[in-house]
Motif scaffolding. Structure first.
Motif, mmCIF file in Angstrom:
data_model
loop_
_atom_site.group_PDB
_atom_site.id
_atom_site.type_symbol
_atom_site.label_atom_id
_atom_site.label_comp_id
_atom_site.label_asym_id
_atom_site.label_seq_id
_atom_site.Cartn_x
_atom_site.Cartn_y
_atom_site.Cartn_z
ATOM 1 N N PRO A 205 0.688 -1.031 -0.151
ATOM 2 C CA PRO A 205 -0.252 0.034 -0.030
ATOM 3 C C PRO A 205 0.883 1.380 0.001
ATOM 4 C CG PRO A 205 0.004 -1.114 1.933
ATOM 5 C CD PRO A 205 0.642 -1.920 0.956
ATOM 6 N N GLU A 206 0.274 2.224 -0.631
ATOM 7 C CA GLU A 206 1.225 3.539 -0.593
ATOM 8 C C GLU A 206 0.574 4.389 0.609
ATOM 9 O OE1 GLU A 206 0.041 5.297 -4.447
ATOM 10 O OE2 GLU A 206 1.229 3.677 -5.440
ATOM 11 N N ALA A 207 1.540 5.247 0.934
ATOM 12 C CA ALA A 207 1.268 6.402 1.755
ATOM 13 C C ALA A 207 -0.148 7.066 1.452
ATOM 14 C CB ALA A 207 2.479 7.416 1.818
ATOM 15 N N GLY A 208 -0.766 6.969 2.699
ATOM 16 C CA GLY A 208 -1.953 7.778 2.632
ATOM 17 C C GLY A 208 -3.379 7.064 2.066
ATOM 18 N N CYS A 209 -2.993 5.643 1.881
ATOM 19 C CA CYS A 209 -3.972 4.797 1.226
ATOM 20 C C CYS A 209 -5.273 4.766 2.550
ATOM 21 C CB CYS A 209 -3.421 3.448 1.031
ATOM 22 S SG CYS A 209 -2.937 2.679 2.674
ATOM 23 N N ARG A 210 -6.272 4.241 1.734
ATOM 24 C CA ARG A 210 -7.674 3.993 2.710
ATOM 25 C C ARG A 210 -7.612 2.776 3.158
ATOM 26 N NH1 ARG A 210 -13.572 3.647 -0.055
ATOM 27 N NH2 ARG A 210 -14.756 3.489 1.662
ATOM 28 N N PHE A 211 -7.821 2.550 4.479
ATOM 29 C CA PHE A 211 -7.940 1.475 5.146
ATOM 30 C C PHE A 211 -9.014 1.142 6.015
ATOM 31 C CE2 PHE A 211 -4.669 3.985 6.975
ATOM 32 C CZ PHE A 211 -5.041 3.814 8.503
ATOM 33 N N MET A 212 -9.086 0.292 6.794
ATOM 34 C CA MET A 212 -10.230 -0.237 7.756
ATOM 35 C C MET A 212 -11.733 0.077 7.165
ATOM 36 S SD MET A 212 -8.873 1.458 11.065
ATOM 37 C CE MET A 212 -10.185 0.838 12.221
ATOM 38 N N TYR A 213 -11.688 -0.338 5.824
ATOM 39 C CA TYR A 213 -13.108 -0.379 4.999
ATOM 40 C C TYR A 213 -13.403 -1.957 4.561
ATOM 41 C CZ TYR A 213 -13.305 4.491 5.665
ATOM 42 O OH TYR A 213 -13.560 5.980 6.068
ATOM 43 N N ASP A 214 -12.660 -2.882 4.795
ATOM 44 C CA ASP A 214 -12.759 -4.202 4.290
ATOM 45 C C ASP A 214 -14.267 -4.797 4.874
ATOM 46 O OD1 ASP A 214 -11.640 -4.173 6.878
ATOM 47 O OD2 ASP A 214 -10.812 -6.295 6.517
ATOM 48 N N ARG A 215 -14.790 -5.379 4.085
ATOM 49 C CA ARG A 215 -16.038 -5.972 4.485
ATOM 50 C C ARG A 215 -15.996 -7.654 4.507
ATOM 51 N NH1 ARG A 215 -18.925 -3.923 -1.002
ATOM 52 N NH2 ARG A 215 -16.943 -4.838 -1.464
ATOM 53 N N THR A 216 -16.925 -8.114 4.802
ATOM 54 C CA THR A 216 -16.998 -9.691 5.033
ATOM 55 C C THR A 216 -16.855 -10.334 3.525
ATOM 56 O OG1 THR A 216 -18.470 -9.621 6.655
ATOM 57 C CG2 THR A 216 -18.274 -11.772 5.511
ATOM 58 N N GLU A 217 -17.501 -9.746 2.420
ATOM 59 C CA GLU A 217 -17.316 -10.103 1.165
ATOM 60 C C GLU A 217 -15.718 -9.934 0.741
ATOM 61 O OE1 GLU A 217 -18.771 -8.983 -3.645
ATOM 62 O OE2 GLU A 217 -19.619 -7.658 -1.521
ATOM 63 N N ASP A 218 -15.001 -9.083 1.056
ATOM 64 C CA ASP A 218 -13.701 -8.746 0.710
ATOM 65 C C ASP A 218 -12.803 -9.764 1.526
ATOM 66 O OD1 ASP A 218 -14.110 -6.512 -0.585
ATOM 67 O OD2 ASP A 218 -13.903 -5.086 1.199
ATOM 68 N N ARG A 219 -13.222 -10.340 2.747
ATOM 69 C CA ARG A 219 -12.450 -11.281 3.443
ATOM 70 C C ARG A 219 -12.716 -12.486 2.435
ATOM 71 N NH1 ARG A 219 -14.095 -9.562 9.583
ATOM 72 N NH2 ARG A 219 -13.493 -7.658 9.448
ATOM 73 N N PHE A 220 -13.716 -12.920 2.122
ATOM 74 C CA PHE A 220 -14.318 -14.221 1.343
ATOM 75 C C PHE A 220 -13.509 -14.193 0.107
ATOM 76 C CE2 PHE A 220 -16.654 -16.351 -1.582
ATOM 77 C CZ PHE A 220 -16.904 -17.552 -1.438
ATOM 78 N N ASN A 221 -13.494 -13.160 -0.741
ATOM 79 C CA ASN A 221 -12.951 -13.061 -2.102
ATOM 80 C C ASN A 221 -11.325 -13.229 -1.633
ATOM 81 O OD1 ASN A 221 -15.246 -12.730 -3.374
ATOM 82 N ND2 ASN A 221 -15.098 -10.486 -3.164
ATOM 83 N N ALA A 222 -10.765 -12.661 -0.695
ATOM 84 C CA ALA A 222 -9.427 -12.785 -0.490
ATOM 85 C C ALA A 222 -8.940 -14.450 -0.335
ATOM 86 C CB ALA A 222 -8.811 -11.880 0.726
ATOM 87 N N LEU A 223 -9.581 -14.910 0.329
ATOM 88 C CA LEU A 223 -9.593 -16.302 0.586
ATOM 89 C C LEU A 223 -9.605 -17.193 -0.584
ATOM 90 C CD1 LEU A 223 -10.750 -16.746 4.313
ATOM 91 C CD2 LEU A 223 -8.231 -16.519 3.783
ATOM 92 N N GLU A 224 -10.772 -17.149 -1.215
ATOM 93 C CA GLU A 224 -11.164 -17.727 -2.385
ATOM 94 C C GLU A 224 -10.252 -17.682 -3.493
ATOM 95 O OE1 GLU A 224 -13.562 -19.882 -5.001
ATOM 96 O OE2 GLU A 224 -13.516 -19.847 -2.839
ATOM 97 N N ASN A 225 -9.708 -16.408 -3.750
ATOM 98 C CA ASN A 225 -8.808 -16.230 -4.781
ATOM 99 C C ASN A 225 -7.413 -16.808 -4.486
ATOM 100 O OD1 ASN A 225 -10.628 -14.600 -6.144
ATOM 101 N ND2 ASN A 225 -9.900 -12.642 -5.351
ATOM 102 N N ARG A 226 -7.020 -16.827 -3.273
ATOM 103 C CA ARG A 226 -5.716 -17.470 -2.818
ATOM 104 C C ARG A 226 -5.771 -18.800 -3.010
ATOM 105 N NH1 ARG A 226 -3.891 -18.103 2.931
ATOM 106 N NH2 ARG A 226 -1.890 -18.755 2.944
ATOM 107 N N ILE A 227 -7.177 -19.795 -2.592
ATOM 108 C CA ILE A 227 -7.259 -21.116 -3.116
ATOM 109 C C ILE A 227 -7.043 -21.253 -4.540
ATOM 110 C CG2 ILE A 227 -8.499 -23.236 -2.515
ATOM 111 C CD1 ILE A 227 -9.686 -21.881 -0.266
ATOM 112 N N ILE A 228 -7.706 -20.505 -5.263
ATOM 113 C CA ILE A 228 -7.790 -20.659 -6.474
ATOM 114 C C ILE A 228 -6.350 -20.654 -7.107
ATOM 115 C CG2 ILE A 228 -8.799 -19.653 -8.746
ATOM 116 C CD1 ILE A 228 -11.258 -19.174 -7.446
ATOM 117 N N ARG A 229 -5.723 -19.448 -6.786
ATOM 118 C CA ARG A 229 -4.242 -19.295 -7.426
ATOM 119 C C ARG A 229 -3.229 -20.292 -7.170
ATOM 120 N NH1 ARG A 229 -3.508 -14.685 -5.107
ATOM 121 N NH2 ARG A 229 -2.246 -15.293 -3.571
ATOM 122 N N HIS A 230 -3.406 -20.961 -5.955
ATOM 123 C CA HIS A 230 -2.745 -22.228 -5.505
ATOM 124 C C HIS A 230 -3.108 -23.445 -6.340
ATOM 125 C CE1 HIS A 230 -0.303 -21.025 -1.749
ATOM 126 N NE2 HIS A 230 -0.922 -19.820 -2.228
#
Length: 622
Positions: A205-230
Motif C-alpha cells: 500500500p502507498e502512503a495515505g491509502c484508505r484502510f479499515m473499510y474491508d467487508r465480509t465479502e472482501d475477506r471471503f474473496n481474498a481467501l477464495e482467490n488465494r485457494i484458486i491461485r494455488h
C-alpha cells in the motif's frame, strides 16, 4: 485442574516426547497449579523455552525442568511489571500544572517543557543527552545519569557466525577495531567501496491509502482467490491428478486443493482439522481431515495444501499424501504493474563492473526497539550508527518499531513531544547526519512496524512519508511487508512477528527419532505458501486488512534474502525449496532486537556475494 493425560496429550500434539514421563508430568501438574496455567498454555511456554535454548532434540527431560521453572517465573514477573507500568494516578497538582502551565518543582527532577520553539525544532544534532532532556524524553533523569545500557561491559561481541570469511570473528570474540576506537572523540571517516543500486518493488500500500473499510465479502474473496491461485499452480505443474471436490464421496483416490481450518476456537489437534475447498471450482464445503496415515507433516490454519486421499463416506477425507508447497514456477517482478515499480538508482553502471555489481552487496540489519525501556535517549541507535561509521555497509536496513507504542513512557504519555517529533529528531535527524557524514556511497532503508506510535496501525502497512531534500536517493522507506533489490539481490522483509505467530498455531508430526530445525521449518512456510503472512485467521492483536493484503502479502518470486525480525532467538539460516539442481535457496535472517529491556540486543552484519555459499553473516551483540 490439569491432569497428567491432558498435559501429555498437549506435549504429543506439539511433537515432544517425554523421557521420564511420570516425574515430568507430576512436575508439570504442580506448575499448572502454582501459575494458574492450562495444559495448552504450559506447553506453549515450553515451546518458547525450547526455541530460546535452541534445543534440537524434540524431547522433554527431567533435568531441564529447573530451567523451565525459571522461565515461567520470568514470564510471571514481566507480566506483573507490565501491568504496573501502565498505572498512573493523577493528582490535583498535575491538573493545575496542565491548565495553568506552572512548571514542576525542580527538586523532584522532573523535566519541564522548553519555552523556546526553536530549541524544540532545531536542537544540536550531536548532543543526544541534552536534546533528550530538553524534550522531556529522558523520563525525568538528569543528563549526567548513567543508564544500565551505558554501563554494559561486553560491547560488539560476535554471537554467531555463518560462512567462511578471513575477517570473521570467532564465536563470542570481540571486534577489537570497534572496541579500541570506541572512546575516540573524532571518528575517522571510512568510505564504502561502491555505491549499490537500489530498486523498490512497490506492491504494498502507498502512503495515505484508505484502510479499515474491508467487508465480509472482501475477506471471503481474498481467501477464495488465494485457494484458486494455488490450485492453478498445482494444475499448471502437471505433477498432480485433476482436482476433485474433497467433500464428495468417492471410492477411488483423489487429489484436492484447499485451506487448512480449525473446527472451532483453540489450537489444531487430530480431531479439529478441516479442509476448505474453493467455492467457485468445487462445493466450498469444509470436510474433516484425517492425517493419521501420514508419518510427517506441518500444518497451520490458513495454509493452502494439496491432498491425495480417499473419502468413501463423504464425511471424512483420509489423506495419504500432503503437499504443502506451491510448485515452483518462473515468476518475476515484471508481472507487477509498471506504476508500482520505482527505480531509485538512475546512474548507468559501467559494463566492465556489471557482473560484480549485480551480486556483491554488504548489509547491516537491525530491528527495533531502538531505545531501552528505562528512557527515550535512543542510545542503542547511537551505538549502531557509530559502528556503521567505522565499518560502513553499502546498505543500512532498519526495521521498526522506531517510536515503540509498547515503550513504558509512551504508554503512560510521559513525554511532552508528539510521536512525529520524536521520530524526526531522534531517528531521521540522526540518520540524516549519518548519511551526510558518510557521503553518497551509503544508503539507508527503513521499514515501519505496526508498533510504531507515529504511523498507521494497519497491516499491510504503507511506508513512512519521508521527504528530505537532496537525500531522497539515499534514504528510502518500504511498505510492511516490502521487497527491494540491491545490486539485483532480491530482499524481502516483514516486521510483523510472523514466526512467533506461526509457532503458536503450527501442528507438526515428525518420524520417530528424526530431528528437525523448527525455526527453519517455520520460516520455510512463508516461501512454500508464497506469502509474507500465510496464517489465517490472524491474531486479534494484528490489524489485518483484507482489501490490502492480497497483493501486498504475495511473494511473487523467492527472494535471495528474507528478513524476519522476531522476539524469538536470533538466527541466520539457509532455506532450500525443491530438490537437487532445481532447488532454490534463500538466506533467512532474524537479527533479534537492538534493545532488550534496559540492556543491549543484537544486529546482523551480512556480506552477500553471489549466493549463500559465498555469503558471510555475523550476529553481533551491541
Amino acid at each position: 485442574m490439569a491432569t497428567d493425560e491432558e498435559i501429555k496429550r498437549e506435549f504429543n500434539r506439539s511433537g515432544f516426547a517425554l523421557v521420564e514421563e511420570e516425574e515430568i508430568l507430576e512436575r508439570c501438574v504442580t506448575l499448572c497449579i502454582n501459575y494458574s496455567l492450562k495444559p495448552s498454555e504450559l506447553v506453549s511456554s515450553w515451546e518458547l523455552y525450547h526455541l530460546n535454548r535452541q534445543i534440537i532434540d524434540q524431547t522433554v527431560k527431567k533435568d531441564e525442568m529447573d530451567g523451565f521453572l525459571l522461565h515461567l517465573q520470568n514470564q510471571q514477573r514481566e507480566s506483573i511489571m507490565k501491568e504496573e507500568a501502565g498505572l498512573h494516578i493523577y493528582s490535583n497538582r498535575d491538573v493545575d500544572m496542565i491548565l495553568d502551565g506552572i512548571p514542576e518543582d525542580t527538586t523532584e527532577e522532573t523535566v519541564t517543557t522548553p519555552t523556546n520553539n526553536s530549541q524544540r525544532l532545531h536542537p544540536d544534532p550531536f548532543d543526544s543527552i541534552n536534546r533528550s532532556k530538553d524534550y522531556g524524553y529522558s523520563t525525568g533523569k538528569s543528563a549526567g545519569h548513567v543508564t544500565p545500557f551505558a554501563r554494559r561491559i561486553d560491547k560488539f561481541v560476535v554471537k554467531f557466525n555463518i560462512g567462511n570469511n578471513v575477517e570473521a570473528q570467532a564465536e563470542n570474540g570481540h571486534n577489537n577495531d570497534v572496541e579500541s576506537s570506541e572512546d575516540d572523540m573524532i571518528i575517522q571517516r571510512v568510505q564504502t567501496s561502491h555505491r549499490c543500486s537500489l530498486k523498490v518493488n512497490g506492491s504494498g500500500p502507498e502512503a495515505g491509502c484508505r484502510f479499515m473499510y474491508d467487508r465480509t465479502e472482501d475477506r471471503f474473496n481474498a481467501l477464495e482467490n488465494r485457494i484458486i491461485r494455488h490450485a492453478d499452480a498445482f494444475a499448471a505443474s502437471g505433477l498432480y491428478d485433476e482436482q476433485v471436490d474433497p467433500a464428495v464421496a468417492s471410492q477411488r483416490s483423489i487429489f484436492a486443493v484447499g485451506m487448512i481450518c480449525c473446527d472451532g476456537e483453540g489450537h489444531l489437534n487430530d480431531k479439529s482439522i478441516l479442509l476448505q475447498s474453493s467455492a467457485e471450482r468445487t462445493s466450498g464445503q469444509r470436510v474433516p481431515l484425517d492425517l493419521n496415515r501420514l508419518n510427517q507433516f506441518s500444518i497451520f490454519p490458513g495454509q493452502i495444501v494439496g491432498i491425495e486421499g480417499q473419502n468413501p463416506s463423504g464425511h471424512y477425507f483420509t489423506a495419504s499424501k500432503l503437499v504443502d508447497s506451491v510448485p515452483l514456477t518462473v515468476t518475476t517482478d515484471v508481472d507487477l504493474p509498471p506504476a508500482k515499480k520505482q527505480n531509485l538508482d538512475q546512474e548507468v553502471l559501467p559494463l566492465a563492473d556489471e557482473s560484480r555489481e549485480k551480486t556483491d552487496v554488504s548489509f547491516i540489519v537491525a530491528s527495533g526497539p531502538f531505545t531501552t525501556t528505562d528512557n527515550l535517549l535512543f542510545e542503542p541507535l547511537n551505538e549502531l550508527l557509530a559502528y556503521a561509521k567505522r565499518k560502513p555497509p553499502q546498505l543500512l536496513v532498519l526495521l521498526g518499531p522506531f517510536v515503540d507504542s509498547e515503550h513504558p513512557e509512551i504508554k503512560k504519555g510521559a513525554v511532552d513531544a508528539t510521536f512525529n517529533e520524536i521520530f524526526h529528531v531522534e531517528v531521521l535527524r540522526k540518520l540524516q547526519d549519518y548519511v551526510e557524514f558518510m557521503g553518497s556511497e551509503v544508503r539507508v532503508v527503513l521499514v515501519p512496524s505496526i508498533r510504531d506510535a507515529n504511523h498507521d496501525f494497519i497491516f499491510p502497512q504503507p511506508p513512512f512519508n519521508i521527504h528530505i531534500p537532496d537525500l531522497e536517493h539515499q534514504m528510502t522507506s518500504l511498505s510492511n511487508p516490502g521487497t527491494f533489490e540491491a545490486n539485483q539481490v532480491k530482499v524481502g522483509c516483514c516486521t510483523v512477528d510472523v514466526l512467533k505467530h506461526l509457532s503458536g498455531e503450527e501442528m507438526s508430526k515428525n518420524p520417530s527419532g528424526a530431528t528437525t530445525d523448527r525455526m527453519s521449518r517455520l520460516a520455510s512456510h512463508l516461501l512454500r505458501q508464497r506469502s509474507f503472512y500465510p496464517l489465517y485467521p490472524p491474531p486479534e492483536s494484528l490489524p489485518y486488512d483484507s482489501t490490502l493484503a492480497p497483493k501486498a502479502l504475495q511473494i511473487s518470486s523467492i527472494p535471495d534474502i528474507l528478513l524476519l525480525p522476531s522476539d524469538m532467538r536470533y538466527f541466520v539460516k539457509v532455506l532450500s525449496l525443491g530438490e537437487g539442481e532445481d532447488a532454490v535457496k534463500c538466506v533467512c535472517v532474524n537479527p533479534g532486537r537492538l534493545a532488550k529491556g534496559e540492556g543491549a540486543g543484537t544486529f546482523v552484519e551480512l556480506s552477500y556475494k553471489g549466493g549463500p555459499e559465498s555469503m558471510h553473516a555475523s550476529i553481533i551483540s551491541i
